[in-house]
Design an enzyme around this catalytic site. Sequence first.
Site, PDB file in Angstrom:
ATOM      1  N   ASP A  98       0.855  -1.178   0.000  1.00  0.00           N
ATOM      2  CA  ASP A  98       0.000   0.000   0.000  1.00  0.00           C
ATOM      3  C   ASP A  98       0.897   1.235   0.000  1.00  0.00           C
ATOM      4  OD1 ASP A  98      -2.436   1.589   0.475  1.00  0.00           O
ATOM      5  OD2 ASP A  98      -3.232  -0.281   1.283  1.00  0.00           O
ATOM      6  N   ASP A 199      -3.012   4.629  -2.422  1.00  0.00           N
ATOM      7  CA  ASP A 199      -4.113   5.088  -1.580  1.00  0.00           C
ATOM      8  C   ASP A 199      -4.571   6.508  -1.921  1.00  0.00           C
ATOM      9  OD1 ASP A 199      -5.666   4.702   0.986  1.00  0.00           O
ATOM     10  OD2 ASP A 199      -4.567   6.516   1.520  1.00  0.00           O
ATOM     11  N   GLU A 249      -6.290   3.891  -6.110  1.00  0.00           N
ATOM     12  CA  GLU A 249      -7.612   4.052  -5.494  1.00  0.00           C
ATOM     13  C   GLU A 249      -8.144   5.396  -5.960  1.00  0.00           C
ATOM     14  OE1 GLU A 249      -9.864   4.054  -1.163  1.00  0.00           O
ATOM     15  OE2 GLU A 249      -8.049   5.212  -1.456  1.00  0.00           O
ATOM     16  N   HIS A 317     -11.347  -3.257   2.750  1.00  0.00           N
ATOM     17  CA  HIS A 317     -11.343  -2.967   4.181  1.00  0.00           C
ATOM     18  C   HIS A 317     -12.154  -1.717   4.543  1.00  0.00           C
ATOM     19  CE1 HIS A 317      -8.487  -0.436   2.241  1.00  0.00           C
ATOM     20  NE2 HIS A 317      -8.385   0.306   3.326  1.00  0.00           N
ATOM     21  N   ASP A 318     -12.752  -1.056   3.564  1.00  0.00           N
ATOM     22  CA  ASP A 318     -13.499   0.177   3.822  1.00  0.00           C
ATOM     23  C   ASP A 318     -15.009   0.038   3.681  1.00  0.00           C
ATOM     24  OD1 ASP A 318     -11.245   1.790   4.348  1.00  0.00           O
ATOM     25  OD2 ASP A 318     -10.942   2.199   2.214  1.00  0.00           O
TER      26      ASP A 318
HETATM   27  C1  GLC Z   1      -8.209   5.093   1.760  1.00  0.00           C
HETATM   28  C2  GLC Z   1      -8.090   3.845   2.584  1.00  0.00           C
HETATM   29  C3  GLC Z   1      -8.798   4.044   3.884  1.00  0.00           C
HETATM   30  C4  GLC Z   1      -8.164   5.202   4.607  1.00  0.00           C
HETATM   31  C5  GLC Z   1      -8.153   6.451   3.728  1.00  0.00           C
HETATM   32  C6  GLC Z   1      -7.255   7.497   4.295  1.00  0.00           C
HETATM   33  O1  GLC Z   1      -9.499   5.352   1.357  1.00  0.00           O
HETATM   34  O2  GLC Z   1      -8.571   2.746   1.874  1.00  0.00           O
HETATM   35  O3  GLC Z   1      -8.788   2.895   4.681  1.00  0.00           O
HETATM   36  O4  GLC Z   1      -8.854   5.465   5.789  1.00  0.00           O
HETATM   37  O5  GLC Z   1      -7.662   6.181   2.446  1.00  0.00           O
HETATM   38  O6  GLC Z   1      -5.920   7.110   4.149  1.00  0.00           O
END
Ligand code: GLC
Length: 551
Positions: A98, A199, A249, A317-318
Site C-alpha cells: 500500500d 491510496d 484508489e 477494508h473500507d
Molecule cells: C483510503 C483507505 C482508507 C483510509 C483512507 C485514508 O481510502 O482505503 O482505509 O482510511 O484512504 O488514508
Amino acid sequence: MEKIWWKEAVGYQIYPRSFMDSNGDGVGDLNGIREKLPYLKELGVDFIWINPVYESPNVDNGYDISHYQEILAEFGTMADFDQLLVEAHQLGIKVIMDLVINHTSDQHEWFTEAKKSKENPYRDYYIWRDGTDGKPPSDWQAIFGGSVWTYEETTDQYYFHAFAKEQPDLNWENHQLKQDVFAMISWWLDKGIDGFRIDAISHIKKDAFHLPADLENIAARYQNITGIGDYLKELKQVFDSYDIMTVGEASGVTAEEAEDWAGHDGYFDMIFEFEHIGLWKKQQDKQFDIRSFKQALSRWQYALDGKGWNALYMENHDVPRSVSVFGCDGEYREISAKALAMMYFFLQGTPFIYQGQELGMTNMKFSSIDQIDALDSKHIYQELLNQGKSEKEALTVISQTTRDNARTPMQWDASTYGGFSESEPWLVVNPNTQQINAAEQLEQPDSVLHFYQQLIRLRKESQALVYGHFEELLSEDEQLYVYLRSAEEEQILVLVNLSSESADYQLPKAIKQLDKEWQLLLSNLPKAASQLEMTGTLAPFEARAYRFKGK
Ligand code: GLC
Ligand code: CA
C-alpha cells in the site's frame, strides 16, 4: 492483445491487523501472513496486496504513516517482511504494498518539523493557510467529518487534511517533497516488491481554496481536480522503470476518464473505481438497485474494453461485507456469495478477493458502539446522536455501514477467537465463525471457498475470461446480469440472478443464430441444464456460465 502477468493474475487483499496473529497478542502480523501462505497458494491466488504495515500511531489503522521505511512493531520487523517476501516469491505469489502519499501522520518527522516555524525547510511539504477573521480559510468538510482545516497555534496558521486531523495532506506542488516521495517509492521497489496499491490518490490536487464547499459531494473540492494528471504522470515515470503492477484508489473518477487513468498508457495499470460500490456511505440503501449496479459495472467494462484494464472487486477494508449488502446473509448466504463471486470474477479485469470474502463472511451485528474501532464510524455515531437519534437507532445505522464489518478477524476455524489468535483480538470476532470458517469449508467440496478456487482455475484456463471482449445482454432486466466474453476461439456466456426471486429469461436471437453448442462451465446449484437453453428460469441467486469452443 498483449499478454501481461497482472492481467492473468488473481489478487488477494490482506488486512494484516485482522488476518492472522502469530504471537498471541490479539493483533495480526507479518509472520501470521507467512504462516498462511500455503492456504493462499491452495486457493490459487497470484499476488497479495497488504494494507499498510509501516510505522504509524494508528489513528486510522496504518493509513497515518509516521515512517515510510520502518515496519510497525506490532506487525513485526523489516527482517520479518523480507522473509515474507522471499517465501511468497518461492511459492510464486507476488507482493503488492500500500502506498499512502496523499498524506502522512502528524507524527511524521516532516510534519513535526513543518509545524515549528514558517521558515522550516519542511514547512511547504504541507498545505498552510491563514484564517479569515478567526475562522478557517474555507468551509470545506473533511471525509471523516469536521473541517478540512486544523489550527496550529505556534505559527498561527491552519493546515489542510482531507481525512482526519492527524492525517495532514502533503503538498504536491513542492518539488522537494515529490523527490523525497519518489526516492521512498524506489527504495521499496528496489527491495523487490511487485507493485503498489496507491491510496487516496485522486485527492492529491486541491481546487482553489476560496471556492465554497460542494454540499452534494463533500470531497468534490479536493478530488480528481483538473491538472491532477501532471502529478500522476511524474509518479508514473517512477513506476515505469520497474516491471510491476500499479492499482490506484480513484474515488471520484468517472468512466469517461477511465482511459486517462487506466488506459494502455494511463497513470496506472488499473484503478479501483467506486461507482458500483459507493464509498463512505452514511446510510444503507433501502434496497439494492440492481439496474444501476449493472450499469455502473458495464459502463467501466465498455470504457476500457480493448483500451485498458479494470480492477474487479466487491469488497475491501473500507466497506461492509458484500453478501450482506448485495446478496443475502440469511437463508441464501452461500448461494448468493457464489453468485456475486461469479458475477464479478468473469468480467474483464484483474479480480481481487478481500480476506474472508472467499468464505462468504458476513457483516457483524455490533451490540454496542464500544465494539467499534473505525474513527469515521465513531464520528458519524456522534453526529447521529446530535441529530436526535437514539443510541439504538444510531447503532443500527453504524452496524450496517461501518467498515469494521470488513475488519472483524478472519474466520479460520470454529474456536472462540476463530483461530485468528490465542487471546482476545483487537476487534470482536463474529460469533458466526462457528458456522462460517475456513477449516470447515476446506472439507466441504461445495463450499464457497471451493467455488472461488474453481473460479480462479477456470479463469486461468480461459482466453475468453482473461482477454475476451465484453458485451452485456438483457441490460434492461431488473434481476439478471447477463454478459458475453468473447475471444477468437472461445465464448463464455454468464447468467446471474442478483435477486432473491426466481427470474425468467429469454436470450436475444443473436445468440441463437450463432447456432453453436454451449456447454455448462460452472453453476452455483448442484443441478443446472448442461446445455444452454434460449429461454428458461433461474432460481434465486442462481448463477451459470456456459462456454462454446470454436470460431
Ligand atoms: C483510503 C483507505 C482508507 C483510509 C483512507 C485514508 O481510502 O482505503 O482505509 O482510511 O484512504 O488514508
Ligand atoms: Ca500479533
